[in-house]
Design an enzyme around this catalytic site. Structure first.
Site, mmCIF file in Angstrom:
data_model
loop_
_atom_site.group_PDB
_atom_site.id
_atom_site.type_symbol
_atom_site.label_atom_id
_atom_site.label_comp_id
_atom_site.label_asym_id
_atom_site.label_seq_id
_atom_site.Cartn_x
_atom_site.Cartn_y
_atom_site.Cartn_z
ATOM 1 N N SER A 1 -3.853 -2.905 -0.232
ATOM 2 C CA SER A 1 -2.734 -3.718 0.259
ATOM 3 C C SER A 1 -3.287 -5.077 0.661
ATOM 4 O O SER A 1 -4.207 -5.154 1.483
ATOM 5 C CB SER A 1 -2.096 -3.032 1.464
ATOM 6 O OG SER A 1 -1.096 -3.860 1.999
ATOM 7 N N CYS B 1 2.881 1.007 12.047
ATOM 8 C CA CYS B 1 4.055 1.638 11.422
ATOM 9 C C CYS B 1 4.620 2.752 12.275
ATOM 10 O O CYS B 1 5.703 3.234 12.010
ATOM 11 C CB CYS B 1 3.681 2.194 10.052
ATOM 12 S SG CYS B 1 3.031 0.916 8.997
ATOM 13 N N GLN C 1 -7.810 0.223 4.037
ATOM 14 C CA GLN C 1 -8.583 -0.374 5.142
ATOM 15 C C GLN C 1 -9.998 -0.796 4.751
ATOM 16 O O GLN C 1 -10.744 -1.278 5.601
ATOM 17 C CB GLN C 1 -8.657 0.617 6.317
ATOM 18 C CG GLN C 1 -7.330 0.832 7.030
ATOM 19 C CD GLN C 1 -6.826 -0.423 7.753
ATOM 20 O OE1 GLN C 1 -7.574 -1.374 8.013
ATOM 21 N NE2 GLN C 1 -5.546 -0.431 8.068
ATOM 22 N N THR D 1 9.856 -8.178 -11.900
ATOM 23 C CA THR D 1 9.219 -9.469 -12.215
ATOM 24 C C THR D 1 7.986 -9.666 -11.333
ATOM 25 O O THR D 1 8.041 -9.435 -10.125
ATOM 26 C CB THR D 1 10.231 -10.614 -11.981
ATOM 27 O OG1 THR D 1 11.371 -10.327 -12.775
ATOM 28 C CG2 THR D 1 9.658 -11.965 -12.362
ATOM 29 N N ASN E 1 -7.224 4.181 9.497
ATOM 30 C CA ASN E 1 -6.767 2.937 10.111
ATOM 31 C C ASN E 1 -6.814 2.967 11.637
ATOM 32 O O ASN E 1 -6.905 1.933 12.278
ATOM 33 C CB ASN E 1 -5.352 2.592 9.650
ATOM 34 C CG ASN E 1 -4.419 3.776 9.671
ATOM 35 O OD1 ASN E 1 -4.706 4.829 9.095
ATOM 36 N ND2 ASN E 1 -3.293 3.628 10.329
ATOM 37 N N GLY F 1 0.816 -1.210 0.000
ATOM 38 C CA GLY F 1 0.000 0.000 0.000
ATOM 39 C C GLY F 1 0.850 1.261 0.000
ATOM 40 O O GLY F 1 0.505 2.253 -0.648
ATOM 41 N N THR F 2 1.947 1.219 0.693
ATOM 42 C CA THR F 2 2.832 2.387 0.764
ATOM 43 C C THR F 2 3.333 2.740 -0.634
ATOM 44 O O THR F 2 3.296 3.901 -1.051
ATOM 45 C CB THR F 2 4.031 2.088 1.706
ATOM 46 O OG1 THR F 2 3.520 1.782 3.004
ATOM 47 C CG2 THR F 2 4.977 3.279 1.798
ATOM 48 N N HIS G 1 -2.294 -7.535 2.499
ATOM 49 C CA HIS G 1 -2.213 -8.141 3.844
ATOM 50 C C HIS G 1 -3.306 -7.645 4.784
ATOM 51 O O HIS G 1 -3.433 -8.139 5.905
ATOM 52 C CB HIS G 1 -0.809 -7.971 4.442
ATOM 53 C CG HIS G 1 -0.444 -6.602 4.939
ATOM 54 N ND1 HIS G 1 -0.539 -6.254 6.258
ATOM 55 C CD2 HIS G 1 0.065 -5.524 4.300
ATOM 56 C CE1 HIS G 1 -0.106 -5.001 6.417
ATOM 57 N NE2 HIS G 1 0.265 -4.540 5.231
HETATM 58 N N1 PLP Z 1 -2.592 3.047 4.256
HETATM 59 C C1 PLP Z 1 -3.276 2.656 5.332
HETATM 60 C C2 PLP Z 1 -4.569 3.330 5.675
HETATM 61 C C3 PLP Z 1 -2.805 1.604 6.132
HETATM 62 O O1 PLP Z 1 -3.494 1.226 7.205
HETATM 63 C C4 PLP Z 1 -1.590 0.985 5.779
HETATM 64 C C5 PLP Z 1 -1.029 -0.100 6.613
HETATM 65 O O2 PLP Z 1 -1.142 -0.087 7.821
HETATM 66 C C6 PLP Z 1 -0.909 1.439 4.639
HETATM 67 C C7 PLP Z 1 -1.444 2.466 3.906
HETATM 68 C C8 PLP Z 1 0.386 0.823 4.205
HETATM 69 O O3 PLP Z 1 0.192 -0.431 3.626
HETATM 70 P P1 PLP Z 1 1.432 -1.433 3.480
HETATM 71 O O4 PLP Z 1 1.711 -1.965 4.835
HETATM 72 O O5 PLP Z 1 0.989 -2.481 2.531
HETATM 73 O O6 PLP Z 1 2.557 -0.615 2.935
#
Ligand code: PLP
Length: 429
Positions: A208, A334, A188, A246, A160, A81-82, A210
């Site tokens: 994302s 994070c 989310q 890849t 989140n 996601g980042t 996960h």
């Molecule tokens: N954006 C939000 C709202 C999130 O909650 C998160 C992860 O906690 C991310 C972005 C980042 O996702 P990733 O961990 O896949 O980089």
């Protein structure tokens, strides 16, 4: 359903941190395995051994596209996601060198906030829209903050930490009326909100895997058809030239199945999981004095509650809950380890003291009623033990002139004592 346990001591896990990450669904693992063991070729290879993974890969892309009602060609797989958030903003700025202004909010994930700071150090201007005390956005402010040199508006769909849901359709409409690109971090939302990119009207959207019961390290950026896009990861011709590298075939396969599961789990998340969350929230607010929910009741993700426990430090609550196998968090994983209170709660004008005493519980499809009752059994005694040793108790939680450093020192000494006592009678199941 098999009980999840810690590897070290076989203690049952009570997992209430689904906004941090989710358990990989057993069926997702199963779907991925052949692509690790047998079909491990490169999807771009000309020979059949590699090429045979192309079809399953494209089928997975179609499933991810279906989750958000997009065309498969609009799906670009990324690493997380980042990366998706960074790539969306990067593309807008790279394609419009004359536009050096970005609009986002003060409550975004660090994927946006830190990227914004990075841009500011390079001379770009970033507007961080404030939020109200209930976590909501003032759309008039958004409207006024868009300028002729605004390259992109990037606003999360759901928060989140508090679960607050922003009116993304209205946000997109404002941006469209001003001719500005709009991106949303929808990380989310899958399985919790219905996502239809066509009716929402965004140009770019991040996910994302996960967060929806697939592994970490695979994400997606939706790029609306005919939206110009400048790649962020430059290399091979993969992803129709929009992201080099890849293809991570096994993880994409897992993401595909997880996307299908998210669609089918939507009703359960909004009924059973919501009821569990409400039971938990109500149970805490009714049985533990000096607690308050952070943020509005609605509109909110059905799985999230964020609660302030006055006169105690969230970190201490979390450490004591951990002793009995309960996982929750005090904000984004994070930012765990940072001493500052949550930037989201600070933006909602909570006092630093109250923000430091706030805990996020985020539930998921694997949570049971029995687990919620277990948490509700343990939490009151954890909080009252901590309050008994808390030097904060006699102070008003809004009094920030208070010597927090000294209070924390005393508190930590008391906590160490409580933890060692609790170790002796730790509950295992
Ligand atoms: N954006 C939000 C709202 C999130 O909650 C998160 C992860 O906690 C991310 C972005 C980042 O996702 P990733 O961990 O896949 O980089």
């Amino acid at each position: 359903m098999a009980v999840t346990t810690f590897a070290m001591d076989q203690q049952k896990l009570y997992y209430f941190d689904n906004n941090a990450t989710t358990r990989v669904a057993p069926e997702v693992v199963e779907a991925m395995l052949p692509f690790l063991t047998e079909y491990w070729g490169n999807a771009s290879s000309a020979y059949r051994f590699g090429g045979q993974v192309r079809r399953p890969l494209e089928e997975a892309r179609a499933k991810v596209a279906a989750l958000i009602h997009a065309d498969p060609k609009e799906v670009v797989f990324t690493s997380c996601g980042t990366e998706s958030n960074n790539a969306a903003i990067h593309s807008a700025l790279a394609l419009h060198p004359g536009k050096r202004h970005v609009v986002t909010t003060a409550v975004e994930h660090s994927a946006n906030l830190k990227y914004g700071e990075f841009l500011q150090r390079r001379g770009y201007e970033v507007t961080y829209l404030p939020v109200e005390s209930d976590g909501s956005l003032d759309l008039h402010l958004l409207d006024r903050s868009i300028r002729a040199d605004t390259a992109i508006v990037s606003i999360m769909w759901a928060n989140n930490e508090t679960g607050a849901v922003f009116p993304i359709e209205e946000i997109a409409a404002i941006c469209r009326s001003k001719g500005v690109l709009v991106h949303t971090d929808a990380v989310q939302t899958p399985g919790k909100l219905k996502i239809d990119v066509k009716s929402v009207g965004v140009d770019l959207l991040s996910l994302s895997a996960h967060k929806l019961h697939a592994p970490k390290g695979i994400g997606m950026l939706y790029v609306r058809r005919r939206t110009k896009f400048q790649p962020y990861v430059i290399g091979g011709h993969q992803e129709r030239g929009r992201r080099g590298g890849t293809e991570n075939v096994p993880y994409i396969i897992g993401f595909g199945l997880a996307a299908e599961l998210a669609v089918s789990n939507l009703p359960e998340e909004n009924a059973r999981v919501r009821a569990l969350r409400d039971r938990l929230e109500q149970g805490i607010l009714e049985t533990i004095p000096h607690t308050v929910r952070n943020g509005a009741r609605e509109p909110r993700l059905p799985n999230t509650t964020n609660i302030a426990f006055d006169f105690v430090e969230a970190e201490a609550i979390l450490m004591m809950l951990d002793q009995v196998g309960i996982c929750a968090s005090s904000g984004s994983a994070c930012t765990t380890g940072s001493v500052d209170p949550s930037h989201v709660l600070a933006a909602m004008s909570l006092s630093p003291m109250r923000a430091r005493g706030s805990v996020r519980f985020s539930l998921g499809i694997y949570n049971t009623e029995e687990e919620v009752e277990y948490l509700l059994r343990h939490l009151p005694s954890v909080v009252s033990k901590l309050r008994a040793i808390s030097p904060l108790t006699s102070e008003h939680p809004d009094n920030d002139k208070f010597d927090l450093k000294a209070a924390r020192r005393k508190h930590d000494e008391g906590l160490a004592q409580s933890l060692s006592e609790q170790d002796d009678d730790a509950v295992t199941a």
